[in-house]
Design a protein around this motif. Structure first.
Motif, PDB file in Angstrom:
ATOM      1  N   GLN A 161       0.816  -1.209   0.000  1.00 46.68           N
ATOM      2  CA  GLN A 161       0.000   0.000   0.000  1.00 46.68           C
ATOM      3  C   GLN A 161       0.852   1.263   0.000  1.00 46.68           C
ATOM      4  O   GLN A 161       0.369   2.332  -0.380  1.00 46.68           O
ATOM      5  CB  GLN A 161      -0.910   0.018   1.233  1.00 46.68           C
ATOM      6  N   GLN A 197      -4.343   4.847  -2.067  1.00 47.73           N
ATOM      7  CA  GLN A 197      -5.572   4.685  -1.295  1.00 47.73           C
ATOM      8  C   GLN A 197      -6.704   4.329  -2.249  1.00 47.73           C
ATOM      9  O   GLN A 197      -6.872   4.971  -3.287  1.00 47.73           O
ATOM     10  CB  GLN A 197      -5.899   5.983  -0.545  1.00 47.73           C
ATOM     11  N   GLU A 256     -10.913   2.361  -2.622  1.00 47.15           N
ATOM     12  CA  GLU A 256     -12.230   2.347  -1.993  1.00 47.15           C
ATOM     13  C   GLU A 256     -12.527   1.047  -1.257  1.00 47.15           C
ATOM     14  O   GLU A 256     -13.450   0.991  -0.444  1.00 47.15           O
ATOM     15  CB  GLU A 256     -13.314   2.580  -3.057  1.00 47.15           C
ATOM     16  N   SER A 304     -12.706  -1.662   1.387  1.00 50.66           N
ATOM     17  CA  SER A 304     -12.525  -1.625   2.842  1.00 50.66           C
ATOM     18  C   SER A 304     -12.103  -2.970   3.416  1.00 50.66           C
ATOM     19  O   SER A 304     -11.683  -3.046   4.572  1.00 50.66           O
ATOM     20  CB  SER A 304     -13.823  -1.178   3.522  1.00 50.66           C
ATOM     21  N   SER A 305     -12.224  -4.033   2.640  1.00 51.93           N
ATOM     22  CA  SER A 305     -11.851  -5.364   3.123  1.00 51.93           C
ATOM     23  C   SER A 305     -11.198  -6.122   1.973  1.00 51.93           C
ATOM     24  O   SER A 305     -11.855  -6.865   1.243  1.00 51.93           O
ATOM     25  CB  SER A 305     -13.091  -6.116   3.640  1.00 51.93           C
ATOM     26  N   TRP A 306      -9.907  -5.906   1.815  1.00 52.18           N
ATOM     27  CA  TRP A 306      -9.169  -6.472   0.689  1.00 52.18           C
ATOM     28  C   TRP A 306      -8.368  -7.679   1.172  1.00 52.18           C
ATOM     29  O   TRP A 306      -7.605  -7.609   2.124  1.00 52.18           O
ATOM     30  CB  TRP A 306      -8.245  -5.410   0.109  1.00 52.18           C
ATOM     31  N   LEU A 365      -6.972  -9.278   6.092  1.00 54.91           N
ATOM     32  CA  LEU A 365      -7.723  -8.327   5.284  1.00 54.91           C
ATOM     33  C   LEU A 365      -7.173  -6.921   5.498  1.00 54.91           C
ATOM     34  O   LEU A 365      -6.901  -6.511   6.627  1.00 54.91           O
ATOM     35  CB  LEU A 365      -9.215  -8.382   5.651  1.00 54.91           C
ATOM     36  N   TRP A 366      -7.019  -6.204   4.403  1.00 57.16           N
ATOM     37  CA  TRP A 366      -6.514  -4.834   4.458  1.00 57.16           C
ATOM     38  C   TRP A 366      -7.644  -3.857   4.180  1.00 57.16           C
ATOM     39  O   TRP A 366      -8.510  -4.098   3.334  1.00 57.16           O
ATOM     40  CB  TRP A 366      -5.420  -4.619   3.415  1.00 57.16           C
ATOM     41  N   ASP A 367      -7.603  -2.760   4.897  1.00 56.22           N
ATOM     42  CA  ASP A 367      -8.524  -1.659   4.635  1.00 56.22           C
ATOM     43  C   ASP A 367      -7.805  -0.669   3.725  1.00 56.22           C
ATOM     44  O   ASP A 367      -7.007   0.155   4.180  1.00 56.22           O
ATOM     45  CB  ASP A 367      -8.946  -0.994   5.946  1.00 56.22           C
ATOM     46  N   ARG A 378      -8.924   1.786   2.290  1.00 53.14           N
ATOM     47  CA  ARG A 378      -9.377   3.172   2.442  1.00 53.14           C
ATOM     48  C   ARG A 378      -8.509   3.948   3.420  1.00 53.14           C
ATOM     49  O   ARG A 378      -8.502   5.184   3.401  1.00 53.14           O
ATOM     50  CB  ARG A 378     -10.831   3.195   2.924  1.00 53.14           C
ATOM     51  N   SER A 379      -7.787   3.234   4.291  1.00 53.87           N
ATOM     52  CA  SER A 379      -6.971   3.901   5.308  1.00 53.87           C
ATOM     53  C   SER A 379      -5.573   3.273   5.343  1.00 53.87           C
ATOM     54  O   SER A 379      -5.293   2.414   6.188  1.00 53.87           O
ATOM     55  CB  SER A 379      -7.641   3.790   6.685  1.00 53.87           C
ATOM     56  N   GLN A 428      -2.727  -4.372  13.825  1.00 51.09           N
ATOM     57  CA  GLN A 428      -3.299  -3.154  13.261  1.00 51.09           C
ATOM     58  C   GLN A 428      -2.697  -1.889  13.865  1.00 51.09           C
ATOM     59  O   GLN A 428      -3.152  -0.789  13.574  1.00 51.09           O
ATOM     60  CB  GLN A 428      -4.824  -3.149  13.493  1.00 51.09           C
TER      61      GLN A 428
END
Length: 341
Positions: free
Chosen positions: A108, A120, A122, A124-126, A138-140, A142-143, A191
């Motif tokens: 990222q 970044q 869209e 939210s659960s990649w 899982l990666w977010d 969006r952040s 996290q």
């Protein structure tokens, strides 16, 4: 802000200079990102041990860095605080994309030699390529703050992920996930995005090593300049008059090296950081004294003495006598002759 403060030393404070650019309004920047954009089929290891092919869109960091450097050559992308030596600027290019987008297929954020690139998206659960306790991580997207913090720390002080260790047998870096522990940006299984005290100490050691290396190089360069100066009896007294000041400044710098090493050896990094500014000033003072000494010695070296050497042998004296006789015969006063009409 708490995560950012863990990157800073007590004597540092953050300054931000934000520029929002729209790719549709900046053709050069849009071209830079479009040229660096790639797509690749990446095998994904599932929890049950099987593989699944996924197609990922990503940015090639090396191409992106080259393209952004070309854009910077024509349009300055530097911030407003990059004109002072006491300011360490870290350019962060934060790209916001609607579709899932990564850097170099798996990241990222990425720390490059002269910038940090963050993407970044869209989603939210990649589903990432990593797993823990029988579940996919899982990666977010969006952040990407955690990834950005880790990349900035790597760019700033050379911090690396905890699972990367050096293998003596392979003479290279390998992955050892036993050490991927803690709740910090470099632990991929957590996290957290606050640096630990150990990592803060590592940043301080990086600053100290850099300051020591720069000081040693500057002092050695000054000594090299003095060695290039030729010595003779005319410059000796002049150099001797400046020798005491040179030696005092040199000894002071060396004493700071030793004090810094001793304090760092006692793991008192906060106290050691206070010496860095003093060390920089002392090193600059020594270099200025060297330049002043060389500047004083140069005019003496550039002055050339011209001597006329006359060799006298057995033929020189008769030649002088003959020349004097001829001059007397030509220049002697003559008696006036009477005029007869």
């Amino acid at each position: 802000m708490d995560g950012l403060s863990s990157l800073l030393l007590p004597s540092q404070k953050p300054l931000f200079s934000q520029h929002m650019l729209t790719l549709s309004e900046d053709p050069a920047l849009a071209m830079a990102f479009s040229v660096a954009r790639r797509a690749a089929a990446v095998p994904l290891l599932l929890v049950n041990g099987t593989y699944r092919k996924t197609v990922r869109s990503y940015l090639d960091s090396s191409i992106l860095q080259y393209q952004l450097q070309r854009v910077n050559d024509h349009t300055s992308l530097k911030g407003g605080h990059a004109h002072s030596r006491s300011t360490l600027e870290i350019p962060i290019f934060w790209l916001i994309s609607g579709d899932p987008l990564l850097i170099d297929k798996h990241y990222q954020a990425k720390a490059l030699s002269n910038m940090v690139v963050v993407v970044q998206s869209e989603a939210s659960s990649w589903e990432s390529h990593l797993q823990c306790n029988g579940r996919s991580l899982l990666w977010d997207l969006r952040s990407p703050v955690k990834a950005a913090m880790a990349s900035v720390a790597e760019h700033l002080a050379g911090l690396l992920p905890l699972h990367l260790v050096y293998s003596v047998a392979h003479e290279s870096a390998i992955e050892d996930w036993t050490w991927s522990v803690g709740c910090n940006p470099f632990s991929v299984t957590s996290q957290g995005w606050l640096l630990s005290q150990f990592q803060s100490d590592t940043i301080a050691r990086s600053y100290m090593i850099t300051a020591l290396e720069e000081s040693i190089q500057a002092v050695n360069s000054g000594i090299h300049l003095l060695r290039l100066e030729r010595t003779n009896k005319k410059t000796f007294k002049l150099f001797q008059s400046r020798e005491r000041e040179l030696m005092n400044k040199y000894k002071y710098v060396v004493s700071l090296w030793r004090r810094l090493s001793n304090v760092a050896g006692e793991t008192r990094y906060g106290d050691a950081m206070r010496f860095l500014h003093t060390l920089e000033e002392a090193t600059s003072s020594f270099v200025r004294e060297v330049n002043a000494t060389v500047g004083v010695l140069h005019p003496i070296h550039c002055t050339k003495e011209r001597k006329v050497k006359v060799e006298v042998d057995m033929t020189t004296i008769p030649a002088f006598i003959i020349v004097l006789i001829l001059l007397y015969a030509v220049l002697r006063p003559r008696a006036p002759k009477p005029k007869i009409n």
